[in-house]
Design a protein around this motif. Structure first.
Motif, short mmCIF file in Angstrom:
data_model
loop_
_atom_site.label_atom_id
_atom_site.label_comp_id
_atom_site.label_asym_id
_atom_site.label_seq_id
_atom_site.Cartn_x
_atom_site.Cartn_y
_atom_site.Cartn_z
N THR A 739 37.82 39.63 54.09
CA THR A 739 37.32 38.77 55.17
C THR A 739 37.39 39.53 56.48
OG1 THR A 739 38.11 36.79 54.05
CG2 THR A 739 37.59 36.59 56.38
N THR A 764 26.47 40.91 59.78
CA THR A 764 26.45 39.87 58.74
C THR A 764 27.84 39.71 58.13
OG1 THR A 764 25.89 41.46 56.99
CG2 THR A 764 24.06 40.44 58.18
N THR A 768 31.95 35.76 56.67
CA THR A 768 31.50 35.93 55.30
C THR A 768 32.62 36.52 54.45
OG1 THR A 768 29.24 36.36 56.04
CG2 THR A 768 29.80 37.06 53.80
N CYS A 776 28.76 44.04 53.57
CA CYS A 776 28.07 43.43 54.69
C CYS A 776 27.68 44.55 55.65
CB CYS A 776 28.95 42.39 55.38
SG CYS A 776 30.49 43.04 56.08
#
Length: 998
Positions: A739, A764, A768, A776
């Protein structure tokens, strides 16, 4: 040695042969595999590039091809054919055991092979010593022809229902009868048409006693047999004689040995010679007898006259002489021998781990690299041979380092390629001081560890030293005193914490030592009187018995396996902020049950290695139980909450199970375990000379891997609207969710006066969850607002252990000024009409990231006066600090006036533009006409007026001055302004030049 673990590995204590009934359930059915070493098929490899471990038997087929056996515990026995091209082909053997009858010999399992021979039709007979059977390979299919796999002396109804005991040498006569040196039964057995009988020996072992018949003669440990006609030669090994059994007459005699003289290589009567453990025999086509004498490390010959001589060896063990006379060479306990049809002699030079050949009296090595099990460098680790590998560690790039213990080297497996190489040690055990790691000897290195800088630490056990190999490949001693146990005493394991402190299991001194980054060696645990049952006391007041393994968890706490007394695993708190700092407690073991599920109730046999994963689970290898266990839920303050379960090994020693559940596999002597970044538990399976891997049992730290740690943008031209975007990929290579909590461009622009918005990011990642193997992206845009170099960092904060991570950002803006006067030059010039002048100008670029940045300009000039030209280069290039100079040249033309009439008419003409003077002529004519009709004087006056007008009318250009003498052309006098423009991209700069024409 003083360490029981080490004795157990090398001597195989009886406990290794016991089935350990462990009822603790496995945590799950993770699969096990071998990632280095283990069973190796040497098929298709160069005979001299491989290790021929423990070669004992050789044979030659009817075509003259040589065959040899190899053996170690992990591989079992294998048989290879030596090709004329030096390449070996496996024809039998695929693991340790006793199976495969009725199938292909290449899939069969064997124990140690002690003898081989061919019959006249090309069938191969094999004495499987460990399984107490004799097997036959015919057309590639294997069957058992004698023995029932029970080692003993009971005779059954047939050869395959009878017992043999360690069969060794074999011989087959022309009728297909098989003669077996049944060493353990001290007899020579004959198999004929499936029935077995004893042809020599009493079945009882004794000292040298001659009987009246072959079956009343006492043999002692006979190893070799060979046929020549009806004569069977027997190496009566422990009686130190060679006997001849006349099968036709059923008599037995001594043909060599039995004398009282000591060793001599000189020729003499064979029966007067003193032999030392004659082992295997062979007879050439003319009846000369050859035998190996492993006590004297030589090969002897008895000719047809009964004279003995030495054909190879000097009487001393060694490995020398290749390429020279065999009688000057040294051997090391030679065993099997075989002769081909041309008289070449093949020798199983057992403890030199080679097959040697004598041809025309010259000896050479034809198979083996003089190592028991050490080969494969430069190839895949899965094809390499190891010997007794005990320790393993990983560096920050995932490269694996193996303590290849009995080869006395450290091997490295490249994380990207899987290629194995040697990084320390020479392959010869010993001590040779410090220096280059590849030319310095080690002696039984047990364990390895790697610090954050990539330095490699080695527990050099038999040298009682800790060695360090730095990035340059230099090996130094960092703890211990060479040639002495002063300081360290058989250190067995090493571990390194995040700060670079090294912890040492100083087994012989029953201490755990700490080597700090300043080189100070102190005691971290042990030396006190409190045993394993006394917890919560200072670690240095605790009594350790046989500390073997040591590990450090991610917090810096210390874990110790103590294999002596009541085998336990103990933890020492080394986090200074913890209330229990410096204290020790038992977290597993010390109980009385091998089936207990509680960690403190469990009874270990001999805990060796320990590893703690990211979740705090403790993994423990038990060398004698041949298992690896996992302790969950234990902590320093509440170890009683811990539970224990097996994660690898079924409790019986062996080598099996690859591709299946790890808890169903067999291990043999697992030692210093380690976990990798992919969740695999790596197990040095020492007695199997393999590194085994159990997938998915280790919790790894949450990981974040960046595609780059720096973004460098191209230099941008200020005010051009330029900008650029680059991307960073954040990947989760671990098994735990990742995370990302923040992505921040750090504002460090205040001092430089650069706008903080020159670097901006979008991503991004925030919000997420990046699952395992997912990623990402972070996009960084740079738009320069100042003509200077800019740099800052992007900080990525996440729940990864490597957080925060930073990416350096850099870029630069560049601009340029309007063209100006070069040094010594001017933007103004005065010339005379018709002259030429030059302006020395320069363009200056400012900013950029380096002197290699440059700007190229398109140049133009406008505003030149009539009759003048402005010339300059089409382009110029400038770099910051190095202006671009160029020259503007202005050329004028000389002003001139055309010739004209004088008087009143001329003046009148010049007074009117164009042809106005001519236009007035008709009016003049009219006036003249009127004058005639009226008054002559008035006409004359009108003509005079017309002449005045014509004389004052000009005919030149509108901007020329009038003169009574003509028209002016070229560059006339005056002050003019010229514009010089420089354009780069979409940006332009203009400067004005002053031109004064006189």
């Amino acid at each position: 040695m003083t360490i029981s673990l080490l004795n157990s590995i090398k001597a195989k204590l009886l406990s290794l042969f016991m089935v350990i009934a462990v009822a603790a359930l496995p945590v799950c059915a993770q699969k096990i595999s071998t990632v280095a070493g283990g069973i190796q098929d040497l098929n298709g490899k160069s005979a001299t590039a491989i290790s021929t471990s423990d070669p004992k038997a050789v044979a030659v087929d009817i075509s003259g091809n040589a065959y040899f056996s190899v053996y170690n515990w992990a591989v079992g026995a294998q048989i290879y054919k030596l090709g004329s091209d030096g390449i070996v082909t496996r024809i039998a053997g695929n693991g340790n055991g006793n199976s495969g009858d009725g199938g292909q010999a290449t899939s069969a399992k064997f124990g140690q092979i002690a003898g081989m021979t061919f019959d006249s039709t090309g069938n191969l007979y094999i004495a499987d010593e460990d399984n107490c059977v004799v097997r036959e390979i015919s057309n590639g299919v294997i069957t058992t022809v004698a023995g029932n796999s029970i080692c003993g002396s009971t005779t059954g109804s047939s050869a395959i229902t009878s017992e043999l005991d360690e069969p060794h040498g074999l011989a087959v006569d022309s009728s297909g009868n098989i003669y077996i040196a049944d060493q353990g039964n001290c007899a020579i057995r004959k198999v004929s048409n499936g029935a077995i009988t004893t042809v020599a020996g009493t079945g009882d072992c004794s000292v040298y006693v001659n009987g009246s018949t072959p079956t009343t003669t006492w043999l002692d440990g006979p190893e070799g047999v060979a046929l020549y006609g009806s004569d069977l030669y027997i190496a009566d090994t422990w009686n130190a004689v060679i006997r001849k059994l006349d099968l036709s007459a059923n008599t037995i005699t001594i043909v060599a040995g039995g004398g009282t003289g000591g060793y001599s290589s000189a020729s003499g009567p064979a029966t007067s010679a003193s032999l030392s453990y004659p082992a295997y025999v062979s007879v050439d086509s003319t009846g000369n007898l050859y035998f190996t004498e492993f006590g004297y490390h030589d090969i002897r010959k008895v000719d047809t006259t009964g004279t003995i001589s030495t054909v190879a060896g000097t009487g001393s063990k060694g490995y020398t002489g290749d390429g020279s006379a065999a009688t000057a060479a040294t051997l090391y306990e030679p065993q099997g021998i075989a002769l081909d049809s041309t008289g070449n002699l093949y020798i199983a030079d057992e403890y030199n781990y080679v097959i040697r050949k004598i041809s025309s009296g010259v000896i050479s090595t034809v198979a083996g690299n003089h190592h028991f099990s050490y080969s494969g460098d430069g190839g895949l680790a899965t094809s390499a041979q190891l010997e007794g590998a005990m320790g393993i560690a990983l560096d920050g790039s995932g490269n694996r380092y193996i303590a290849d213990t009995y080869n006395c080297v450290i091997r490295k497996i490249n994380a990207s390629t899987g290629i194995i190489s040697t990084v320390a040690g020479t392959g010869v055990c010993g001590y040779s001081g410090d220096g280059s790691a590849l030319t310095t000897k080690l002696d039984d290195p047990y364990d390895v560890a790697v610090d954050n800088s990539g330095n490699l630490y080695i527990a050099d056990n038999n040298n009682s030293l800790i060695r360090k190999v730095d990035a340059s490949g230099t090996l130094t001693t960092v703890a211990g005193v060479a040639g002495s146990n002063n300081g360290l005493n058989y250190p067995s394991s090493v571990a390194v914490d995040g700060s670079g402190n090294v912890y040492i299991a100083d087994s012989g001194n029953a201490l755990i030592r700490k080597l700090d980054t300043s080189g100070n060696l102190t005691i971290a645990a042990g030396g006190g009187s409190n045993d394993y049952s006394v917890n919560g006391v200072a670690a240095i007041s605790a009594a350790l018995v046989n500390p073997v393994g040591v590990a450090v968890d991610s917090s810096g706490n210390l874990f110790i396996t103590d294999a002596g007394g009541h085998p336990v695993v103990r933890e020492v708190i080394l986090v200074s902020s913890d209330a229990n700092y410096g204290k020790i407690t038992t977290v597993a073991g010390g109980g009385s049950s091998a089936t207990a599920s509680g960690a403190l109730d469990f009874e270990f046999l001999e805990p060796a290695g320990v590893y703690v994963d990211a979740s705090g689970s403790i993994f423990i290898s038990d060398a004698n139980a041949s298992q690896v266990f996992k302790v969950s839920g234990s902590s320093f303050t509440s170890p009683a909450s811990g539970t224990i379960a097996a994660v690898a090994g079924n409790g019986t020693y062996g080598y099996s199970g690859d591709g299946g559940p790890a808890t169903s596999a067999q291990l043999d002597g697992p030692i210093f375990i380690f976990g990798d970044g992919d969740g695999n538990l790596l197990i040095p399976d020492a007695e199997n000379s393999a590194i085994r891997s159990v997938a998915g049992v280790v919790a790894v730290p949450r990981q974040s891997q960046l595609s780059t740690t720096s973004l460098n943008f191209d230099t941008q031209l200020i005010n051009s609207g330029a900008k650029a975007t680059k991307t960073i990929t954040v990947t989760n290579p671990g098994t735990q969710p990742l995370t990302v909590s923040s992505v921040v461009v750090n504002d460090i622009y205040t001092a430089s006066g650069v706008a903080p918005t020159d670097f901006t990011e979008s991503d991004t990642c925030i919000g997420t969850t990046v699952t395992a193997a997912s990623s990402c992206t972070i996009s960084v845009t740079f738009a320069a607002s100042a003509a200077k170099q800019e740099s800052t960092t992007l900080t990525i904060t996440s729940n990864a252990t490597s957080s925060p991570q930073t990416v350096s950002l850099s870029g630069a803006g560049i601009t340029f000024s309007a063209p100006g006067a070069a040094t010594g030059g001017s933007t103004s010039s005065t010339i005379t009409s018709g002259g030429t002048t030059t302006y020395a100008l320069q363009l200056t670029a400012t900013g950029g990231s380096s002197t290699s940045d440059s700007l190229t300009f398109a140049l133009s000039c406008s505003g030149a006066p009539t009759g003048a030209t402005c010339t300059l280069p089409a382009s110029a290039t400038a770099t910051p600090g190095t202006p671009a100079t160029f020259t503007v040249t202005v050329a004028t033309t000389k002003a001139s006036t055309s010739a004209g009439r004088s008087g009143t008419l001329a003046s009148l003409r010049n007074s009117f533009p164009g042809g106005m003077g001519l236009a007035l002529i008709p009016f003049g004519a009219m006036g003249l006409g009127l004058a005639r009709k009226r008054r002559k004087l008035a006409g004359i006056l009108l003509l005079a007026l017309l002449a005045v007008v014509i004389s004052t009318t000009g005919c030149g250009s509108s901007n020329s001055k009038t003169s009574s003498t003509g028209t002016t052309t070229g560059t006339t006098a005056g002050t003019y302004t010229l514009a010089v423009k420089a354009v780069s991209g979409s940006v332009s700069q203009t400067t004005n030049l002053t031109l004064i024409v006189q």
